[in-house]
Design an enzyme around this catalytic site. Sequence first.
Site: not given
Length: 233
Positions: A124, A137
Amino acid sequence: MKTAVVTGGGSGIGRAVAERLRADGHSVATVDLNPSEEEFAHVADVTDRAQVDAALAAVRDKLGPVSILVNAAGLDGFKRFTDITFAEWQRVVDVNLNGVFHCVQAVLPDMIDAGWGRIVNISSSSTHSGTPYMSHYVAAKSAVNGLTKSLALEYGPAGITVNAVPPGFIDTPMLRSAESRGVLGDVQATIEATPVRRMGRPEDIAAACAFLISEEAGYITGQILGVNGGRNT
């Protein structure tokens, strides 16, 4: 051509990657928590090693040993850090990090035997700068980048390359779900802050994966290839 496995291949980035690899001539199986109508689609939770092993055994039975793995299965989360329960933390880490552990460990013997392998981990762009309310996350995806680098060093001598692609602002069902829940912020402002002035498409990520999987990319390993429209450089 090779046998490829794409986790999270039922939708979003994973689906685009699976479609691109099929177009490139590979035999592609997907592993996803949700059922899919694709020919070689397998339902499995990547956090459950027994389910992963069973899915890969079925892939090998139909398509042969696995030479390519793209880890695209993911789970987001939005919550103030002090409000995250450990169970919530653990679930996000389980999917985004431990799922990568299980799948990579399960396919490596095939690649080692063949003396050739390609692993691409979808991380990410939040790992570059952090994102508020997504600490679990971001932590998990940052660990994926670190794992990528370590595996590249360890298995390069075996003919296996390991790279990561951290997507930027990509138009996926997961992103749209976050938008509908009001946790994503101003989408248009984000687009305007992106140098190329658009959201990314899953196909943009698939193209990067296809290159890293190609023979031409055989001298590229341990790299974090950002695909983010210039937002993170």
